[in-house]
Design a protein around this motif. Sequence first.
Motif, short mmCIF file in Angstrom:
data_model
loop_
_atom_site.label_atom_id
_atom_site.label_comp_id
_atom_site.label_asym_id
_atom_site.label_seq_id
_atom_site.Cartn_x
_atom_site.Cartn_y
_atom_site.Cartn_z
N VAL A 97 1.62 5.13 11.57
CA VAL A 97 1.37 3.94 12.38
C VAL A 97 1.46 2.72 11.48
N LEU A 98 2.36 1.79 11.83
CA LEU A 98 2.43 0.51 11.14
C LEU A 98 1.42 -0.44 11.77
N PHE A 118 -9.43 -19.35 14.82
CA PHE A 118 -8.86 -18.07 14.47
C PHE A 118 -7.64 -18.27 13.55
N LEU A 119 -7.63 -17.54 12.44
CA LEU A 119 -6.52 -17.56 11.50
C LEU A 119 -6.05 -16.13 11.27
N GLY A 120 -4.76 -15.95 11.04
CA GLY A 120 -4.19 -14.61 10.92
C GLY A 120 -4.04 -14.13 9.49
N LEU A 121 -4.06 -12.82 9.33
CA LEU A 121 -3.84 -12.16 8.04
C LEU A 121 -2.36 -11.80 7.87
N PRO A 122 -1.82 -11.89 6.65
CA PRO A 122 -0.46 -11.42 6.39
C PRO A 122 -0.40 -9.95 6.02
N ASN A 123 -1.56 -9.28 5.99
CA ASN A 123 -1.64 -7.89 5.51
C ASN A 123 -0.92 -6.92 6.44
N ALA A 124 -0.47 -5.82 5.86
CA ALA A 124 0.12 -4.72 6.63
C ALA A 124 -0.26 -3.42 5.96
N SER A 125 -0.34 -2.36 6.75
CA SER A 125 -0.68 -1.04 6.19
C SER A 125 -0.07 0.05 7.05
N LEU A 126 -0.01 1.26 6.49
CA LEU A 126 0.45 2.44 7.20
C LEU A 126 -0.72 3.40 7.34
N TYR A 127 -0.86 4.00 8.52
CA TYR A 127 -1.87 5.03 8.72
C TYR A 127 -1.18 6.37 8.92
N ASP A 128 -1.57 7.36 8.10
CA ASP A 128 -1.05 8.71 8.22
C ASP A 128 -2.05 9.54 9.01
N PRO A 129 -1.74 9.91 10.27
CA PRO A 129 -2.73 10.63 11.08
C PRO A 129 -2.98 12.06 10.61
N ALA A 187 -3.00 13.08 7.22
CA ALA A 187 -3.88 13.00 6.05
C ALA A 187 -5.11 12.13 6.31
N ASN A 188 -5.10 11.38 7.44
CA ASN A 188 -6.20 10.46 7.77
C ASN A 188 -6.39 9.45 6.64
N VAL A 189 -5.27 8.84 6.21
CA VAL A 189 -5.30 7.92 5.08
C VAL A 189 -4.55 6.64 5.45
N PHE A 190 -5.12 5.50 5.08
CA PHE A 190 -4.45 4.21 5.19
C PHE A 190 -3.83 3.85 3.84
N THR A 191 -2.62 3.32 3.85
CA THR A 191 -1.94 2.88 2.63
C THR A 191 -1.56 1.41 2.80
N ASN A 192 -1.96 0.59 1.84
CA ASN A 192 -1.60 -0.82 1.90
C ASN A 192 -0.11 -1.00 1.65
N LEU A 193 0.51 -1.91 2.39
CA LEU A 193 1.92 -2.25 2.24
C LEU A 193 2.04 -3.65 1.65
N PRO A 194 3.25 -4.03 1.20
CA PRO A 194 3.43 -5.43 0.81
C PRO A 194 3.10 -6.34 1.99
N ASN A 195 2.55 -7.49 1.69
CA ASN A 195 2.19 -8.45 2.74
C ASN A 195 3.44 -9.01 3.42
#
Length: 840
Positions: free
Chosen positions: A14-15, A26-37, A39-47
């Motif tokens: 999941v992106l 309200f201000l937005g974040l530039p962050n992005a991450s991947l969720y592996d269902p 392994a149940n793990v989130f991985t940070n991506l480049p902003n």
Amino acid sequence: MFCNGMALTPNGQVLIAGGTQQYGPFLGLPNASLYDPIANVFTNLPNMADGRWYPTVTKLPDGTLMVSSGVAENGQTNNTVEIYNPVLGTWSTPYADGWVPPLYPRLHVLPNGNVFYSGSTPQSRYFYPATDTWSGIVATTNSNTIRTYGSSVLLPLTPANNYDPKIMILGGGPSGATNTTELIDLGAANPAWTWGPPMSQARVDMDAVLLPNGLILALNGSVNSEDATTASLNADLIDPNALTVTSAGQESYARLYHSGALLLPNGTVAVFGGNPSQGNYQPAIELYSPPYLFNSDGSAAYQPQITSVPSTIAYNGSFQIQTPDDATISSVVLIAPGSPTHGFDNSQHMIGLSFSDAGSGVLNVTGPPNSNIAPPGYYMLFLVNNAGVPSVASFVQLPLSGVYPSPTNLSFGKVPSGTTSAPQTLTLINYSTSAATVSNVASSNSTVFPVTSQCSTIGGNDGTCTISVSFQPQGTGSQSATLTITSNAPNSPLTIQMSGTGTTASPSPTPTVTATPTVTATPTATPTTVPSATPTPVILQVSPTSMNFGSVTVGTQSAAQTLTLTNSSTSAITGLHVALGTPYKLTQNQCTQTIAANGTCTMGIAFAPQLAGSRSGSVTLTDSAANSPQVIAVSGTGVMASPTATATATPTATATPTATPTATATATPTATATATPTATATATATATPTATATPTVTATPTVTATPTATPTTVPSATPTPVMLQVSPTSMNFGSVTVGTQSAAQTLTLTNSSTSSITGLHVAIGTPYKLTQNQCTQTIAANGTCTMGIAFAPQLAGSRSGSVTLTDSAANSPQVIAVSGTGVMASPTATATATPTPSGM
């Protein structure tokens, strides 16, 4: 991550893009991450380039994901599109919209590969992924109002309707919702919105769910947003073909802002959420069972059974479904898993499949025609019988196949006429399992857009190669051409649009002479000497520096190995990002983006091969430490599961040797022999076998027998590993003005061994670029080739990165550290001096 956008990638992860940086305003974040269902793990991506609060994420036919709209860090709506490539792990440059979209725009991928914007504003548009541009207004809704938090559904695409794209919009409203619906047929010569059937109640903050029988379940919401006293508790079933609405019962709870509804594999719908005011949430979840799950007397209806279906299906490929109900099946459908939020499902997509009944419990089925109709990824496959009752779904995957470009077009901007731009690189990604051969790369105007480097072979399973093109404007004004790439891939040929603008060459500047008056002055201050200090660099230590997972059965996952990150300095390390290449996985991650001074954290890395053979790769960490990037070499070998073998032997022998043989002998004994080796072994043969045995022995037994063959000794040898040498091992580009590109530095690759090195792949992180590449995927024995690397900063400040080469050499990956500093262009300064005459 609150109020982000999300969608599934082709491999089922999941992106997650954007989210809330600040409340009020309200201000937005530039962050992005991947969720592996799994392994149940989130991985940070480049902003991303800018923040996004309330963005929409849309999976495109080439497997990339488009992120649109959202509030940026400055509180303004982000009017650009960014595209994430899950294979390369990179973001595109932002593409300007040319208009200001609403938050959470309603977007749908069409069978022609374009994206349709259906709301919430009344003016509809197309987005063209081939050029990363938007159209003008193509249609206007009949309501001609903003349908805030209404919904939008792409109706089922089926062989029966020739995959004709029709879209229905429902409800919404800025204050006081509407119960109206509208439809548009985008396959018509002149698409226009027409009125659809009204819902039983007005709805804002609603949901619309496609069911396996093709009906739409409309539910949730209220007349006035976040007002539970006006909750719309009725649920409606809408038939978009007959244009009728029937009752679907009533909900027990008010479902307002932040509510959702999601189709489940058993054909029911989960209904959840509701946020009437900040800090006040509805915790109850309801399960809705549609009428197709019941007989007329209220008893449970029989659901068709799927006893066997392939886990992977191919575009336009044939496959079989085993079911005892083959004679009663009326449709076979794929429905993508949903990701609903704020009244709209980013991922909802339904496709009908062609099929025939082969009898004896077998259906012959054909996959979707192409990835425009069904973007790659996982789908729920339902069988629907003649009574309209769906089966429990089985999950199947549509993996992307073919060669796809990144980016999808090349824009060179403004270049003075008569000069040549820096080359731009186009990466070709091969999603097929077998290698692809590029037979031709042709520019439709090679004088203006010459091809400066090509590639010929692209390895399978996400292999890549690069092509470079330059812009040589002939005169001024906009100039364009197409790049056609022909290969043996199923989606060949590829057509890439190229564009640029020729400008008038800048005249040579007229030198300006400034007179410097002679001034005698008495200084009023004594200069202060500032001692220089050499700061202690902040280093991130990783342990271990390499991981070998040995042999792992294909289709399984190894035990995780622990990677420990240690910051022994007195300053925090920030901006930590983890990048792993398949088939390696992050199984757990205790590290955040910041590692405190004297802090330690761990990650778990595992090997999950999907193909047999050795797979070398790397875990690359990028961060603010002076030794960034930190690269951990990972390796392992995928092996096929051992088959179960049955052996039949005639002789009966009992032996208990304790030594390791070293010789090979073939003998046909005709008598009973007793040997006394350096280890104790007693063997009795009572038959003359007709098979040849090849024992391996390291003992010197005394044998009273005449063998019929002479033993052949097999010597052991240690092969010389094949190594790829790179020169230099690091590159420093110094200071380069922001918005320009440095001169290229040459990277030389040398294979001094007697065997070829294959599968060469180059990965470069922005703002570094591959300007030329003479290397193919194979470097012959004793071969040498070169690449050109340049630094093109878009922001001021130091930027460390890496050029990572992966290949078949024993020392893969080879990592070249690259660094440089972006500096702002020096402004033109005007100085005025008022000299003080001496003697005053």
